[in-house]
Design a protein around this motif. Structure first.
Motif, PDB file in Angstrom:
ATOM      1  N   LEU A 146       1.008  -1.179   0.198  1.00  0.00           N
ATOM      2  CA  LEU A 146       0.231   0.129  -0.058  1.00  0.00           C
ATOM      3  C   LEU A 146       0.872   1.420  -0.056  1.00  0.00           C
ATOM      4  CD1 LEU A 146      -2.449  -0.839   2.847  1.00  0.00           C
ATOM      5  CD2 LEU A 146      -2.951  -0.807   0.305  1.00  0.00           C
ATOM      6  N   THR A 147       0.366   2.372  -0.734  1.00  0.00           N
ATOM      7  CA  THR A 147       1.220   3.468  -0.607  1.00  0.00           C
ATOM      8  C   THR A 147       0.619   4.435   0.522  1.00  0.00           C
ATOM      9  OG1 THR A 147       1.494   3.529  -2.886  1.00  0.00           O
ATOM     10  CG2 THR A 147       1.918   5.636  -1.984  1.00  0.00           C
ATOM     11  N   THR A 148       1.154   4.011   1.631  1.00  0.00           N
ATOM     12  CA  THR A 148       1.048   4.903   2.912  1.00  0.00           C
ATOM     13  C   THR A 148       1.880   4.603   3.846  1.00  0.00           C
ATOM     14  OG1 THR A 148      -0.553   5.100   4.805  1.00  0.00           O
ATOM     15  CG2 THR A 148      -0.498   2.996   3.876  1.00  0.00           C
ATOM     16  N   MET A 149       2.250   5.495   4.666  1.00  0.00           N
ATOM     17  CA  MET A 149       3.415   5.147   5.671  1.00  0.00           C
ATOM     18  C   MET A 149       2.977   4.447   7.047  1.00  0.00           C
ATOM     19  SD  MET A 149       5.673   6.347   4.147  1.00  0.00           S
ATOM     20  CE  MET A 149       7.245   6.321   5.132  1.00  0.00           C
ATOM     21  N   SER A 150       1.781   4.113   6.970  1.00  0.00           N
ATOM     22  CA  SER A 150       1.382   3.230   8.158  1.00  0.00           C
ATOM     23  C   SER A 150      -0.034   2.719   8.040  1.00  0.00           C
ATOM     24  CB  SER A 150       1.441   3.961   9.337  1.00  0.00           C
ATOM     25  OG  SER A 150       0.099   4.825   9.540  1.00  0.00           O
ATOM     26  N   ASP A 151      -0.564   1.452   8.100  1.00  0.00           N
ATOM     27  CA  ASP A 151      -1.640   0.743   7.866  1.00  0.00           C
ATOM     28  C   ASP A 151      -2.243   0.354   9.332  1.00  0.00           C
ATOM     29  OD1 ASP A 151      -3.755  -0.325   6.316  1.00  0.00           O
ATOM     30  OD2 ASP A 151      -2.999  -2.207   6.858  1.00  0.00           O
ATOM     31  N   PRO A 152      -3.505   0.948   9.705  1.00  0.00           N
ATOM     32  CA  PRO A 152      -3.946   0.303  11.004  1.00  0.00           C
ATOM     33  C   PRO A 152      -4.346  -1.263  10.901  1.00  0.00           C
ATOM     34  CG  PRO A 152      -5.690   1.666   9.662  1.00  0.00           C
ATOM     35  CD  PRO A 152      -4.330   1.713   9.081  1.00  0.00           C
ATOM     36  N   HIS A 153      -4.257  -1.797   9.688  1.00  0.00           N
ATOM     37  CA  HIS A 153      -4.552  -3.180   9.823  1.00  0.00           C
ATOM     38  C   HIS A 153      -3.375  -4.148   9.429  1.00  0.00           C
ATOM     39  CE1 HIS A 153      -8.794  -2.378   9.550  1.00  0.00           C
ATOM     40  NE2 HIS A 153      -8.620  -1.480   8.319  1.00  0.00           N
ATOM     41  N   GLY A 154      -2.107  -3.262   9.649  1.00  0.00           N
ATOM     42  CA  GLY A 154      -0.665  -3.946   9.653  1.00  0.00           C
ATOM     43  C   GLY A 154      -0.478  -4.576   8.314  1.00  0.00           C
ATOM     44  N   ARG A 155      -1.083  -4.160   7.209  1.00  0.00           N
ATOM     45  CA  ARG A 155      -0.670  -4.720   5.805  1.00  0.00           C
ATOM     46  C   ARG A 155       0.445  -4.158   5.383  1.00  0.00           C
ATOM     47  NH1 ARG A 155      -6.522  -3.203   3.261  1.00  0.00           N
ATOM     48  NH2 ARG A 155      -5.656  -1.315   4.466  1.00  0.00           N
ATOM     49  N   PRO A 156       1.189  -4.976   4.514  1.00  0.00           N
ATOM     50  CA  PRO A 156       2.575  -4.404   4.068  1.00  0.00           C
ATOM     51  C   PRO A 156       2.271  -3.038   3.325  1.00  0.00           C
ATOM     52  CG  PRO A 156       2.071  -6.565   3.211  1.00  0.00           C
ATOM     53  CD  PRO A 156       0.715  -5.999   3.725  1.00  0.00           C
ATOM     54  N   THR A 157       3.170  -2.006   3.611  1.00  0.00           N
ATOM     55  CA  THR A 157       3.219  -0.796   2.877  1.00  0.00           C
ATOM     56  C   THR A 157       4.767  -0.316   2.327  1.00  0.00           C
ATOM     57  OG1 THR A 157       3.906   0.505   5.144  1.00  0.00           O
ATOM     58  CG2 THR A 157       1.549  -0.002   4.881  1.00  0.00           C
ATOM     59  N   VAL A 158       4.647   0.614   1.739  1.00  0.00           N
ATOM     60  CA  VAL A 158       5.899   1.068   1.039  1.00  0.00           C
ATOM     61  C   VAL A 158       6.849   1.602   2.324  1.00  0.00           C
ATOM     62  CG1 VAL A 158       4.833   1.639  -1.106  1.00  0.00           C
ATOM     63  CG2 VAL A 158       4.912   3.362   0.633  1.00  0.00           C
ATOM     64  N   ALA A 159       6.156   2.056   3.399  1.00  0.00           N
ATOM     65  CA  ALA A 159       7.180   2.296   4.478  1.00  0.00           C
ATOM     66  C   ALA A 159       8.152   0.907   4.999  1.00  0.00           C
ATOM     67  CB  ALA A 159       6.242   2.802   5.662  1.00  0.00           C
ATOM     68  N   ASP A 160       7.726  -0.072   4.663  1.00  0.00           N
ATOM     69  CA  ASP A 160       8.453  -1.305   5.105  1.00  0.00           C
ATOM     70  C   ASP A 160       9.675  -1.414   4.033  1.00  0.00           C
ATOM     71  OD1 ASP A 160       6.338  -1.827   6.676  1.00  0.00           O
ATOM     72  OD2 ASP A 160       5.383  -3.410   5.074  1.00  0.00           O
ATOM     73  N   LEU A 161       9.929  -0.482   3.146  1.00  0.00           N
ATOM     74  CA  LEU A 161      10.681  -0.682   2.064  1.00  0.00           C
ATOM     75  C   LEU A 161      11.794   0.415   1.905  1.00  0.00           C
ATOM     76  CD1 LEU A 161       8.381  -1.796  -0.831  1.00  0.00           C
ATOM     77  CD2 LEU A 161       9.746  -3.277   0.665  1.00  0.00           C
ATOM     78  N   VAL A 162      11.415   1.587   2.775  1.00  0.00           N
ATOM     79  CA  VAL A 162      12.220   2.467   2.502  1.00  0.00           C
ATOM     80  C   VAL A 162      12.838   2.798   4.271  1.00  0.00           C
ATOM     81  CG1 VAL A 162      11.250   3.794   0.518  1.00  0.00           C
ATOM     82  CG2 VAL A 162      10.359   4.376   2.828  1.00  0.00           C
ATOM     83  N   PRO A 163      14.230   3.727   4.016  1.00  0.00           N
ATOM     84  CA  PRO A 163      14.921   3.768   5.543  1.00  0.00           C
ATOM     85  C   PRO A 163      14.197   4.863   6.339  1.00  0.00           C
ATOM     86  CG  PRO A 163      16.078   4.974   3.625  1.00  0.00           C
ATOM     87  CD  PRO A 163      14.893   4.264   2.882  1.00  0.00           C
ATOM     88  N   VAL A 164      12.936   4.635   6.741  1.00  0.00           N
ATOM     89  CA  VAL A 164      12.459   5.560   7.645  1.00  0.00           C
ATOM     90  C   VAL A 164      13.101   5.762   9.013  1.00  0.00           C
ATOM     91  CG1 VAL A 164       9.844   5.373   6.945  1.00  0.00           C
ATOM     92  CG2 VAL A 164      10.787   3.703   8.311  1.00  0.00           C
ATOM     93  N   ALA A 165      13.721   4.919   9.531  1.00  0.00           N
ATOM     94  CA  ALA A 165      14.509   5.045  10.702  1.00  0.00           C
ATOM     95  C   ALA A 165      15.675   6.098  10.591  1.00  0.00           C
ATOM     96  CB  ALA A 165      14.984   3.887  11.571  1.00  0.00           C
ATOM     97  N   GLU A 166      16.290   5.989   9.650  1.00  0.00           N
ATOM     98  CA  GLU A 166      17.447   6.704   9.171  1.00  0.00           C
ATOM     99  C   GLU A 166      17.169   8.214   8.820  1.00  0.00           C
ATOM    100  OE1 GLU A 166      17.301   3.731   7.741  1.00  0.00           O
ATOM    101  OE2 GLU A 166      18.071   2.544   9.192  1.00  0.00           O
ATOM    102  N   ARG A 167      15.965   8.081   7.936  1.00  0.00           N
ATOM    103  CA  ARG A 167      15.681   9.206   7.378  1.00  0.00           C
ATOM    104  C   ARG A 167      14.117   9.654   7.856  1.00  0.00           C
ATOM    105  NH1 ARG A 167      19.272  12.859   5.301  1.00  0.00           N
ATOM    106  NH2 ARG A 167      20.428  12.001   3.694  1.00  0.00           N
ATOM    107  N   PRO A 168      14.003  10.342   8.925  1.00  0.00           N
ATOM    108  CA  PRO A 168      12.615  10.466   9.760  1.00  0.00           C
ATOM    109  C   PRO A 168      11.741  11.413   8.905  1.00  0.00           C
ATOM    110  CG  PRO A 168      14.169  10.757  11.360  1.00  0.00           C
ATOM    111  CD  PRO A 168      15.026  10.544  10.007  1.00  0.00           C
TER     112      PRO A 168
END
Ligand code: URA
Length: 271
Positions: free
Chosen positions: A85-107
């Motif tokens: 899904l193109t979203t940074m978080s999903d309330p249902h825990g489905r895979p999102t693009v946020a799982d694929l990019v370095p969100v921790a290093e690049r908040p």
């Protein structure tokens, strides 16, 4: 007087904006943290929503943890696979693009626009909110190139309607560039890996290359449907001056300096 913009791209800003850019929470959520007394600047609790901070010299903490914003904006391209899904978080825990990019290093990274769950290809991410908004603004007419495997074979009449600006439920689409791609085209196999001609069910099909200048929801699928052809697979290989190269499916890379300069020019309306 407006804030002086410094070379590092940081300048005094409202505390809630700082917290949002640091990836702590949305602006609204950051305001709630402030009013709850959880935010300190240089050791002092700050609850007043209009307060400003200087990111270069002030130390901001939330519940004691120091928050920082990236000194230079980060722009990267993701080769989005299907199923995210193109979203940074999903309330249902489905895979999102946020799982694929370095969100921790690049908040603060967020996607510029969206691709459907089943669409693959180039998705730009940035930490620079203004740049993302400018690229999405309809007045900038940022071009997007898609490759679509479709049911049936569009004829010249269908392609002509797409080129003229096909009528959609929410108003006419702007004229697009549309062409049938031959199996020898390198883009063809991105959506028709085993060669076109038939889908699994034996339905005849074809591959269409489409350049559009708008970004409405499900736009390509709706345009193709309007001329009588269902999109079976969809891939975006270019967004504005960016072309999906040098990155494997499911991976990302930072933009080169030349690519960064090119997207910044488009965002300024110079592209
Ligand atoms: N148009 C669509 O229909 N879907 C996408 O994901 C992108 C453009």
């Amino acid at each position: 007087m407006s804030d002086p913009i410094r070379e590092d791209g940081l300048y005094p800003m409202r505390l809630q904006r700082f917290l949002a850019r640091a990836g702590v929470a949305s602006r609204r959520g950051s305001e709630r943290l402030m009013t709850a007394g959880r935010v300190r600047v240089n050791g002092a609790v700050v609850t007043e929503l209009g307060s400003k901070v200087d990111p270069a010299s002030d130390v901001v903490t939330v519940d004691g943890a120091v928050c920082r914003i990236a000194e230079r904006p980060c722009h990267l391209m993701l080769y989005k696979p299907a199923g995210y899904l193109t979203t940074m978080s999903d309330p249902h825990g489905r895979p999102t693009v946020a799982d694929l990019v370095p969100v921790a290093e690049r908040p603060g990274l967020y996607p510029v626009g969206r691709l459907d769950l089943d669409t693959t290809g180039l998705l730009l991410f940035t930490t620079a909110g203004e740049l993302g908004q400018a690229l999405l603004h309809p007045s900038h007419h940022v071009t997007k190139h898609y490759v679509a495997l479709v049911s049936g074979t569009p004829d010249e009449g269908d392609l002509g309607r797409l080129r003229a600006g096909v009528r959609l439920e929410d108003g006419p689409a702007a004229p697009a560039e549309a062409e049938l791609l031959s199996p020898s085209d390198p883009l063809f196999s991105l959506v028709a890996p085993r060669g076109a001609g038939r889908t699994g069910g034996g339905e005849p099909n074809a591959v269409v290359g489409l350049t559009i200048h708008e970004g409405r929801k499900h736009q390509v699928k709706k345009m193709m449907q309007a001329v009588g052809h269902r999109v079976l697979r969809l891939h975006r290989d270019a967004f504005g001056p960016l072309v999906l190269t040098g990155v494997a499916e499911g991976s990302w890379r930072e933009l080169t300096e030349a690519e960064t300069a090119a997207v910044e020019a488009v965002a300024r309306g110079e592209g």
